[in-house]
Design a protein around this motif. Structure first.
Motif, PDB file in Angstrom:
ATOM      1  N   ALA A  69       0.651  -1.583   0.047  1.00 56.36           N
ATOM      2  CA  ALA A  69      -0.177   0.217  -0.104  1.00 56.36           C
ATOM      3  C   ALA A  69       0.647   1.293   0.076  1.00 56.36           C
ATOM      4  CB  ALA A  69      -0.734   0.180   1.042  1.00 56.36           C
ATOM      5  N   GLU A  70       1.817   1.358   0.710  1.00 56.05           N
ATOM      6  CA  GLU A  70       2.506   2.275   0.684  1.00 56.05           C
ATOM      7  C   GLU A  70       3.652   2.884  -0.442  1.00 56.05           C
ATOM      8  OE1 GLU A  70       5.660   1.431   4.046  1.00 56.05           O
ATOM      9  OE2 GLU A  70       4.245   2.194   5.580  1.00 56.05           O
ATOM     10  N   GLU A  71       3.520   1.643  -0.842  1.00 56.13           N
ATOM     11  CA  GLU A  71       4.832   1.797  -2.466  1.00 56.13           C
ATOM     12  C   GLU A  71       3.317   2.094  -3.462  1.00 56.13           C
ATOM     13  OE1 GLU A  71       5.821  -2.432  -3.083  1.00 56.13           O
ATOM     14  OE2 GLU A  71       7.367  -1.849  -1.660  1.00 56.13           O
ATOM     15  N   LEU A  72       1.650   2.074  -3.405  1.00 57.18           N
ATOM     16  CA  LEU A  72       1.348   2.599  -4.229  1.00 57.18           C
ATOM     17  C   LEU A  72       1.138   4.097  -4.581  1.00 57.18           C
ATOM     18  CD1 LEU A  72      -2.278   0.883  -3.790  1.00 57.18           C
ATOM     19  CD2 LEU A  72      -0.599   0.277  -6.004  1.00 57.18           C
ATOM     20  N   THR A  73       1.352   4.481  -6.155  1.00 56.89           N
ATOM     21  CA  THR A  73       1.470   5.844  -5.959  1.00 56.89           C
ATOM     22  C   THR A  73       0.258   6.702  -6.980  1.00 56.89           C
ATOM     23  OG1 THR A  73       1.421   5.549  -8.802  1.00 56.89           O
ATOM     24  CG2 THR A  73       3.934   5.697  -7.477  1.00 56.89           C
ATOM     25  N   THR A  74      -0.356   7.653  -6.694  1.00 55.74           N
ATOM     26  CA  THR A  74      -1.787   8.168  -6.949  1.00 55.74           C
ATOM     27  C   THR A  74      -2.078   7.969  -8.376  1.00 55.74           C
ATOM     28  OG1 THR A  74      -1.495  10.230  -5.743  1.00 55.74           O
ATOM     29  CG2 THR A  74      -3.134  10.112  -7.152  1.00 55.74           C
ATOM     30  N   SER A  75      -1.213   7.725  -9.022  1.00 55.15           N
ATOM     31  CA  SER A  75      -1.983   6.719 -10.631  1.00 55.15           C
ATOM     32  C   SER A  75      -2.196   5.746 -10.248  1.00 55.15           C
ATOM     33  CB  SER A  75      -0.802   7.443 -11.418  1.00 55.15           C
ATOM     34  OG  SER A  75       0.407   6.515 -11.717  1.00 55.15           O
ATOM     35  N   GLN A  76      -1.132   4.554  -9.865  1.00 56.02           N
ATOM     36  CA  GLN A  76      -1.855   3.240 -10.128  1.00 56.02           C
ATOM     37  C   GLN A  76      -3.265   3.375  -8.440  1.00 56.02           C
ATOM     38  OE1 GLN A  76       1.924   2.681  -7.775  1.00 56.02           O
ATOM     39  NE2 GLN A  76       2.792   0.954  -9.387  1.00 56.02           N
ATOM     40  N   THR A  77      -3.261   4.069  -7.696  1.00 53.77           N
ATOM     41  CA  THR A  77      -4.372   4.152  -6.771  1.00 53.77           C
ATOM     42  C   THR A  77      -5.280   4.371  -7.901  1.00 53.77           C
ATOM     43  OG1 THR A  77      -3.269   4.404  -5.330  1.00 53.77           O
ATOM     44  CG2 THR A  77      -5.616   5.054  -4.630  1.00 53.77           C
ATOM     45  N   SER A  78      -5.445   5.298  -8.828  1.00 56.51           N
ATOM     46  CA  SER A  78      -6.195   5.640  -9.674  1.00 56.51           C
ATOM     47  C   SER A  78      -6.828   4.696 -10.564  1.00 56.51           C
ATOM     48  CB  SER A  78      -6.222   7.085 -10.263  1.00 56.51           C
ATOM     49  OG  SER A  78      -5.227   6.877 -11.063  1.00 56.51           O
ATOM     50  N   GLY A  79      -6.289   3.579 -10.796  1.00 60.91           N
ATOM     51  CA  GLY A  79      -6.262   2.373 -11.934  1.00 60.91           C
ATOM     52  C   GLY A  79      -6.758   1.467 -11.361  1.00 60.91           C
ATOM     53  N   VAL A  80      -6.487   1.632  -9.941  1.00 59.23           N
ATOM     54  CA  VAL A  80      -6.966  -0.053  -8.874  1.00 59.23           C
ATOM     55  C   VAL A  80      -8.745   0.647  -8.947  1.00 59.23           C
ATOM     56  CG1 VAL A  80      -7.317  -0.841  -6.960  1.00 59.23           C
ATOM     57  CG2 VAL A  80      -5.258  -0.272  -7.955  1.00 59.23           C
ATOM     58  N   LEU A  81      -9.028   1.454  -8.798  1.00 59.39           N
ATOM     59  CA  LEU A  81     -10.132   2.533  -8.937  1.00 59.39           C
ATOM     60  C   LEU A  81     -11.244   2.159 -10.190  1.00 59.39           C
ATOM     61  CD1 LEU A  81     -13.189   3.376  -7.332  1.00 59.39           C
ATOM     62  CD2 LEU A  81     -12.042   5.904  -7.688  1.00 59.39           C
ATOM     63  N   SER A  82     -10.738   2.443 -11.454  1.00 59.96           N
ATOM     64  CA  SER A  82     -11.360   2.269 -12.615  1.00 59.96           C
ATOM     65  C   SER A  82     -11.065   1.030 -12.649  1.00 59.96           C
ATOM     66  CB  SER A  82     -10.548   2.342 -13.584  1.00 59.96           C
ATOM     67  OG  SER A  82     -10.384   4.461 -13.479  1.00 59.96           O
ATOM     68  N   ARG A  83     -10.207  -0.573 -12.353  1.00 64.74           N
ATOM     69  CA  ARG A  83     -10.561  -1.403 -12.919  1.00 64.74           C
ATOM     70  C   ARG A  83     -11.640  -1.859 -11.414  1.00 64.74           C
ATOM     71  NH1 ARG A  83      -5.431  -3.180 -11.818  1.00 64.74           N
ATOM     72  NH2 ARG A  83      -5.961  -3.892  -9.524  1.00 64.74           N
ATOM     73  N   PHE A  84     -11.880  -1.486 -10.156  1.00 63.55           N
ATOM     74  CA  PHE A  84     -12.846  -1.893  -9.643  1.00 63.55           C
ATOM     75  C   PHE A  84     -14.029  -1.998 -10.121  1.00 63.55           C
ATOM     76  CE2 PHE A  84     -15.657  -1.517  -5.720  1.00 63.55           C
ATOM     77  CZ  PHE A  84     -16.246  -3.165  -5.835  1.00 63.55           C
ATOM     78  N   LEU A  85     -14.276  -0.522 -10.705  1.00 62.18           N
ATOM     79  CA  LEU A  85     -15.453  -0.083 -10.991  1.00 62.18           C
ATOM     80  C   LEU A  85     -15.822  -0.453 -12.091  1.00 62.18           C
ATOM     81  CD1 LEU A  85     -15.354   3.553 -10.367  1.00 62.18           C
ATOM     82  CD2 LEU A  85     -16.516   2.173  -8.843  1.00 62.18           C
ATOM     83  N   SER A  86     -14.977  -0.965 -13.163  1.00 62.82           N
ATOM     84  CA  SER A  86     -15.200  -1.313 -14.430  1.00 62.82           C
ATOM     85  C   SER A  86     -16.070  -3.332 -14.173  1.00 62.82           C
ATOM     86  CB  SER A  86     -14.050  -2.161 -14.993  1.00 62.82           C
ATOM     87  OG  SER A  86     -14.009  -2.906 -16.502  1.00 62.82           O
ATOM     88  N   GLU A  87     -14.594  -3.789 -12.799  1.00 62.29           N
ATOM     89  CA  GLU A  87     -15.273  -5.651 -12.716  1.00 62.29           C
ATOM     90  C   GLU A  87     -16.326  -5.938 -12.297  1.00 62.29           C
ATOM     91  OE1 GLU A  87     -11.988  -7.005 -10.332  1.00 62.29           O
ATOM     92  OE2 GLU A  87     -10.595  -7.019 -12.249  1.00 62.29           O
ATOM     93  N   HIS A  88     -16.978  -4.627 -11.680  1.00 65.13           N
ATOM     94  CA  HIS A  88     -18.114  -4.512 -10.523  1.00 65.13           C
ATOM     95  C   HIS A  88     -19.393  -3.684 -11.087  1.00 65.13           C
ATOM     96  CE1 HIS A  88     -16.589  -6.364  -7.540  1.00 65.13           C
ATOM     97  NE2 HIS A  88     -15.634  -6.084  -7.538  1.00 65.13           N
ATOM     98  N   HIS A  89     -19.498  -3.439 -12.632  1.00 67.69           N
ATOM     99  CA  HIS A  89     -19.696  -3.046 -13.994  1.00 67.69           C
ATOM    100  C   HIS A  89     -20.883  -1.594 -13.026  1.00 67.69           C
ATOM    101  CE1 HIS A  89     -19.753  -6.116 -16.560  1.00 67.69           C
ATOM    102  NE2 HIS A  89     -20.402  -7.485 -15.157  1.00 67.69           N
ATOM    103  N   ARG A  90     -19.662  -0.266 -11.987  1.00 68.52           N
ATOM    104  CA  ARG A  90     -20.245   0.350 -11.103  1.00 68.52           C
ATOM    105  C   ARG A  90     -19.626   1.391 -12.229  1.00 68.52           C
ATOM    106  NH1 ARG A  90     -23.810  -2.599  -9.604  1.00 68.52           N
ATOM    107  NH2 ARG A  90     -23.629  -3.711  -7.657  1.00 68.52           N
ATOM    108  N   GLU A  91     -19.839   2.690 -11.856  1.00 67.11           N
ATOM    109  CA  GLU A  91     -19.149   3.949 -12.570  1.00 67.11           C
ATOM    110  C   GLU A  91     -19.070   4.829 -11.288  1.00 67.11           C
ATOM    111  OE1 GLU A  91     -22.293   6.554 -14.894  1.00 67.11           O
ATOM    112  OE2 GLU A  91     -22.004   4.650 -16.012  1.00 67.11           O
ATOM    113  N   LEU A  92     -18.070   6.013 -11.927  1.00 70.93           N
ATOM    114  CA  LEU A  92     -17.364   7.017 -10.575  1.00 70.93           C
ATOM    115  C   LEU A  92     -19.401   7.742 -10.832  1.00 70.93           C
ATOM    116  CD1 LEU A  92     -16.540   7.031  -7.980  1.00 70.93           C
ATOM    117  CD2 LEU A  92     -14.644   8.843  -9.525  1.00 70.93           C
TER     118      LEU A  92
END
Length: 96
Positions: free
Chosen positions: A68-91
């Motif tokens: 978690a400490e190694e994640l950068t902001t861009s990686q974190t936003s990528g994780v969010l995008s992937r989660f939303l996509s996998e669960h058919h949700r949108e922000l």
């Protein structure tokens, strides 16, 4: 360094493992010496069983904290995008 882990830390670390495996539902049973975790696929069939003793949980949570400490902001936003996509949700209110 004294180790103090909350249920949130433990469940977060276990949840990361379950996400990597791709389970769709879970059952977690607290045992005297750790946790017994079951993951099921979308049909409700058992996909994985894992038993974590105290030492394994300690190692898992520490590893999750380091990652978690190694994640950068861009990686974190990528994780969010992937989660939303996998669960058919949108922000709502934002464009990704």
């Amino acid at each position: 360094m004294p180790a103090t882990f909350s249920y949130a830390n433990i469940l977060h670390a276990v949840g990361q493992v379950l996400d990597q495996i791709g389970v769709k539902s879970i059952a977690i049973h607290e045992e005297e010496d750790g946790l017994f975790v079951e993951g099921f696929n979308s049909d409700g069939q058992l996909q994985v069983q894992m038993r974590y003793d105290i030492a394994s949980l300690y190692e898992l949570v520490n590893r999750a904290d380091i990652e978690a400490e190694e994640l950068t902001t861009s990686q974190t936003s990528g994780v969010l995008s992937r989660f939303l996509s996998e669960h058919h949700r949108e922000l709502v209110g934002a464009s990704l």
